[in-house]
Design an enzyme around this catalytic site. Structure first.
Site, mmCIF file in Angstrom:
data_model
loop_
_atom_site.group_PDB
_atom_site.id
_atom_site.type_symbol
_atom_site.label_atom_id
_atom_site.label_comp_id
_atom_site.label_asym_id
_atom_site.label_seq_id
_atom_site.Cartn_x
_atom_site.Cartn_y
_atom_site.Cartn_z
ATOM 1 N N ARG A 1 -60.738 -65.334 -42.148
ATOM 2 C CA ARG A 1 -61.295 -66.611 -42.563
ATOM 3 C C ARG A 1 -60.765 -67.590 -41.742
ATOM 4 O O ARG A 1 -59.684 -67.695 -41.346
ATOM 5 C CB ARG A 1 -61.128 -66.911 -43.937
ATOM 6 C CG ARG A 1 -62.076 -66.260 -44.966
ATOM 7 C CD ARG A 1 -61.842 -66.739 -46.572
ATOM 8 N NE ARG A 1 -60.366 -66.356 -46.819
ATOM 9 C CZ ARG A 1 -59.257 -67.412 -47.076
ATOM 10 N NH1 ARG A 1 -59.488 -68.891 -46.458
ATOM 11 N NH2 ARG A 1 -58.134 -67.022 -47.376
ATOM 12 N N TYR B 1 -66.596 -61.728 -39.636
ATOM 13 C CA TYR B 1 -65.520 -61.333 -40.409
ATOM 14 C C TYR B 1 -65.524 -61.592 -41.909
ATOM 15 O O TYR B 1 -65.640 -63.161 -42.453
ATOM 16 C CB TYR B 1 -64.280 -61.741 -39.777
ATOM 17 C CG TYR B 1 -63.037 -60.758 -40.080
ATOM 18 C CD1 TYR B 1 -62.879 -59.710 -39.277
ATOM 19 C CD2 TYR B 1 -62.241 -60.840 -41.464
ATOM 20 C CE1 TYR B 1 -62.010 -58.544 -39.821
ATOM 21 C CE2 TYR B 1 -61.448 -59.868 -41.678
ATOM 22 C CZ TYR B 1 -61.171 -58.626 -40.814
ATOM 23 O OH TYR B 1 -60.257 -57.872 -41.045
ATOM 24 N N LYS C 1 -66.770 -65.657 -50.950
ATOM 25 C CA LYS C 1 -65.855 -67.041 -51.134
ATOM 26 C C LYS C 1 -66.953 -68.047 -51.037
ATOM 27 O O LYS C 1 -66.691 -69.070 -51.574
ATOM 28 C CB LYS C 1 -64.980 -67.087 -50.131
ATOM 29 C CG LYS C 1 -63.766 -65.968 -49.945
ATOM 30 C CD LYS C 1 -63.117 -65.624 -50.915
ATOM 31 C CE LYS C 1 -61.848 -64.627 -50.629
ATOM 32 N NZ LYS C 1 -61.049 -64.523 -51.506
ATOM 33 N N HIS D 1 -60.654 -68.157 -58.442
ATOM 34 C CA HIS D 1 -60.036 -66.912 -57.466
ATOM 35 C C HIS D 1 -58.974 -66.165 -58.291
ATOM 36 O O HIS D 1 -57.878 -66.278 -57.958
ATOM 37 C CB HIS D 1 -59.479 -67.662 -56.311
ATOM 38 C CG HIS D 1 -58.927 -66.913 -55.161
ATOM 39 N ND1 HIS D 1 -58.021 -67.321 -54.360
ATOM 40 C CD2 HIS D 1 -59.752 -65.788 -54.648
ATOM 41 C CE1 HIS D 1 -57.893 -66.412 -53.364
ATOM 42 N NE2 HIS D 1 -58.901 -65.423 -53.512
ATOM 43 N N SER E 1 -54.646 -65.798 -51.101
ATOM 44 C CA SER E 1 -55.190 -64.429 -50.566
ATOM 45 C C SER E 1 -54.105 -63.703 -49.895
ATOM 46 O O SER E 1 -53.179 -64.216 -49.414
ATOM 47 C CB SER E 1 -56.250 -64.740 -49.263
ATOM 48 O OG SER E 1 -57.350 -65.285 -49.619
ATOM 49 N N CYS F 1 -51.558 -62.006 -51.415
ATOM 50 C CA CYS F 1 -50.568 -62.276 -52.314
ATOM 51 C C CYS F 1 -50.434 -60.911 -53.107
ATOM 52 O O CYS F 1 -49.625 -61.267 -54.301
ATOM 53 C CB CYS F 1 -50.167 -63.462 -52.600
ATOM 54 S SG CYS F 1 -49.885 -65.017 -51.568
ATOM 55 N N ASP G 1 -60.471 -60.215 -57.349
ATOM 56 C CA ASP G 1 -60.803 -61.574 -56.568
ATOM 57 C C ASP G 1 -61.313 -62.601 -57.246
ATOM 58 O O ASP G 1 -60.887 -63.917 -56.811
ATOM 59 C CB ASP G 1 -61.408 -61.322 -55.363
ATOM 60 C CG ASP G 1 -61.186 -62.153 -54.048
ATOM 61 O OD1 ASP G 1 -59.957 -62.571 -54.147
ATOM 62 O OD2 ASP G 1 -61.998 -62.297 -53.418
ATOM 63 N N ARG H 1 -58.719 -54.407 -43.402
ATOM 64 C CA ARG H 1 -59.399 -54.554 -44.568
ATOM 65 C C ARG H 1 -60.101 -53.267 -44.902
ATOM 66 O O ARG H 1 -60.588 -52.475 -43.918
ATOM 67 C CB ARG H 1 -60.329 -55.565 -44.761
ATOM 68 C CG ARG H 1 -59.871 -57.124 -44.515
ATOM 69 C CD ARG H 1 -59.419 -57.512 -45.828
ATOM 70 N NE ARG H 1 -58.684 -58.748 -45.832
ATOM 71 C CZ ARG H 1 -58.360 -59.614 -47.010
ATOM 72 N NH1 ARG H 1 -58.994 -59.335 -48.068
ATOM 73 N NH2 ARG H 1 -57.789 -60.667 -46.653
HETATM 74 O O1 SAT Z 1 -62.261 -64.530 -47.554
HETATM 75 S S1 SAT Z 1 -61.749 -63.012 -47.451
HETATM 76 O O2 SAT Z 1 -62.923 -62.313 -47.974
HETATM 77 O O3 SAT Z 1 -62.162 -62.793 -46.019
HETATM 78 C C1 SAT Z 1 -60.506 -62.372 -47.674
HETATM 79 C C2 SAT Z 1 -59.657 -63.441 -48.287
HETATM 80 O O4 SAT Z 1 -59.147 -64.523 -47.866
HETATM 81 O O5 SAT Z 1 -59.233 -62.976 -49.704
HETATM 82 MN MN MN Z 2 -59.377 -63.557 -52.194
#
Ligand code: SAT
Ligand code: MN
Length: 598
Positions: free
Chosen positions: A70, A211, A220, A240, A262, A264, A287, A379
């Site tokens: 990101r 990406y 997101k 989140h 993200s 973690c 997520d 990923r």
């Molecule tokens: O934002 S992504 O889906 O690329 C991954 C993340 O930051 O959790």
């Molecule tokens: Mn996330």
């Protein structure tokens, strides 16, 4: 090509996009397996996708080295007034941003196909589900959206002639001239990338990156940034958070929603296998959680996604056996290393490094190479249905009732293993001041300490001070039915870098204490920063945690907490008069408690 579709507004929007972006072709995605396979076969023949001999129906993609995560610095919340985006978001006025991006979109799909992807966030038929339509020129995005969301004709049917949808426009930003050869991972340079949200219009425009969250716009962009603004307007929550069901030996079910930044360990926690005898866990999501107050006055949650987009490095049979079993087949891997026998490999996979591999950049790699074989933000994309630990209720349109919120981050020092909030306002304060060392999930420095309130810093689609206010209001509405709030930190280290806490499945010991607190079965000690377990309150049967480690994990370092206060004040100060008074009150109360616990 299909004929005109029933939903006039959708047809009109797609027509406008096509006129602007000028793709060679327009293709409406039907969401079938045959479609997925056809697109994947095309990408295999172009060389963009590498089929893995060792993993059935699985493929490896390598991104451009500039397009690996990101891009928060290029992510915009475009509200008419900058104040409504707030100090934590990048902002450009809607007119100006649309003018700039229209210039970029003009002809940007030349030489490519525009794929129209009708998708649903949330199980179709759930009162909470929201429909989006992504137009993209990336077949990689189409295949990932097939996994991460519900896609295709069934969504168009649910949309009907006058249903509402959120338009999501995406281009990799790399038009092709006649006969020009395509890049394996087309994208635009950093200064042309824009991940833009117009929350007042429920509109998303993304340009220049292929990406993850930059390109899979249901995740997101829609389910967090735009949905959070909408949830604020409409009185629900878009967070989140993973969703986890823990089941005690007596069969009592606890539903936990947990927010971590993200990379973690959300996916690891979401798929936890408790190490305490008799306790079981089921995964509902890793997520995102959408939550609302049900008819019974409790908070109910669904996972709007249909798959996992998890960080590969560090995922092993030790850290996350459920994920390892989930990714045995039918997976899209991105930026992992390729072994000579046709499998993927990554650092921390728990198996020895291959003697030779091709790294995520496509170069020869051997152990001892200075650069990692897999990108740290490599990923896997995999359907949730493949997860052996998935809950039978994961697609229940009614959702599950949340008992507990957990906030956390990655902090080597100061923050104890677990803390229970004194009450809802204090819990909101814990969420609002949560901090974490940054990870490779964003392009930027790794390991820098930053405040990441509710793990929503990169994902809150409106003024974060109003978001804090929304949390306070939700607590007022929930009253004594509000979930209890906890804060955890699995990431404490000694000065020599050694971990203080074993983590992973052993985190269930902390979760058990949390559940026992909810049902009043276990004591806690009151400290300046919240309720903490005493060492004897944690069930540590069968795990070796040295007593001095445990003492450190449960210690409240008064001096260190006093040192946090100026930073908390700086953090809150950025919101000016918009910060709710109740959070100022929390800072003052913390200062007073710290003074008293000399
Ligand atoms: O934002 S992504 O889906 O690329 C991954 C993340 O930051 O959790
Ligand atoms: Mn996330």
């Amino acid at each position: 090509m299909r004929g005109p579709i029933a939903n006039q507004r959708l047809q009109q929007w797609v027509d406008e996009v096509v006129a602007l972006c000028q793709p060679d072709e327009v293709y409406w995605c039907d969401g079938t397996r045959a479609e997925y396979e056809r697109l994947m076969a095309q990408m295999v023949s172009s060389g963009a996708s590498i089929p893995l001999a060792k993993r059935p129906d699985s493929y490896l993609f390598r991104s451009d080295p500039s397009d690996v995560a990101r891009v928060e610095a290029r992510t915009y919340i475009s509200t008419p007034s900058q104040d409504d985006a707030g100090p934590t978001n990048n902002w450009i006025a809607p007119d100006e941003l649309k003018r700039t991006m229209t210039g970029l979109y003009d002809g940007c799909m030349r030489g490519r196909t525009a794929y129209v992807i009708p998708f649903s966030m949330g199980p179709l038929g759930s009162p909470m589900a929201k429909i989006g339509v992504e137009v993209t020129d990336s077949p990689y995005v189409v295949c990932n959206m097939h996994i991460m969301t519900r896609v295709g004709d069934r969504v168009l049917e649910a949309l009907g002639a006058d249903g509402d949808f959120m338009p999501c426009l995406h281009s990799v930003g790399a038009p092709l001239g006649p006969g020009e050869e395509d890049a394996l991972w087309p994208c635009a340079p950093m200064e042309d990338k824009y991940i833009s949200h117009f929350p007042d219009e429920n509109l998303i425009w993304s340009y220049g990156s292929g990406y993850g969250g930059n390109a899979l716009l249901g995740k997101k962009c829609l389910a967090l940034r735009v949905a959070s603004a909408r949830a604020h307007r409409e009185g629900w929550m878009a967070e989140h958070m993973l969703i986890l069901r823990l089941i005690s030996p007596e069969g009592r079910r606890y539903h936990i929603a947990a927010a971590f930044p993200s990379a973690c360990g959300k996916t690891n926690l979401a798929m936890i296998q408790p190490t305490i005898p008799g306790w079981r866990a089921e995964c509902l999501g890793d997520d995102i959680a959408w939550m609302w107050i049900g008819a019974d006055g409790r908070l109910w949650a669904i996972n709007p996604e249909a798959g996992f987009f998890g960080v590969a490095p560090g995922t092993s049979y030790q850290s996350n056996p459920v994920a390892m079993d989930t990714v045995r087949a039918n997976v899209i891997f991105t930026n992992c290393a390729l072994t000579d026998d046709g499998d993927v490999w990554w650092e921390g996979m728990g198996v020895p490094a291959p003697a030779h591999a091709v790294d995520w950049r496509g170069h020869d790699w051997t152990p001892g190479n200075a650069a990692p074989a897999a990108h740290p933000n490599a990923r896997f994309t995999v359907p949730a249905t493949q997860c052996p630990g998935i809950s039978p209720d994961w697609e229940n349109p009614e959702g599950v009732p949340i008992d507990v919120f957990v906030f956390g981050g990655r902090r080597a020092g100061v923050v104890p293993l677990v803390t229970e909030a004194f009450d809802w306002d204090h819990g909101v304060f814990l969420g609002a001041t949560a901090s974490s060392e940054t990870t490779a999930a964003n392009i930027g420095a790794v390991g820098a300490l930053r405040r990441d309130p509710f793990a929503m810093q990169p994902f809150c689609g409106y003024n974060m001070a109003d978001y804090f206010g929304h949390w306070l209001t939700m607590g007022d509405r929930l009253g004594d039915k509000a979930p209890r709030i906890f804060h955890v930190n699995w990431f404490r280290k000694l000065a020599n870098g050694e971990w203080l806490w074993p983590g992973y499945g052993e985190n269930s010991r902390v979760l058990k204490w949390i559940c026992d607190r909810v049902d009043g079965r276990v004591a806690a000690q009151e400290t300046a920063i919240g309720y903490l377990p005493r060492a004897e309150d944690l069930d540590l049967n069968g795990v070796a945690v040295p007593a001095e480690h445990l003492a450190e994990l449960l210690r409240v370092d008064i001096a260190a907490w006093r040192n946090e206060i100026p930073d908390i004040q700086r953090h809150f100060g950025q919101f000016g008069a918009r910060l709710p008074q109740r959070l100022h009150d929390q800072v003052r109360a913390l200062e007073e408690r710290l003074a008293n616990y000399e």
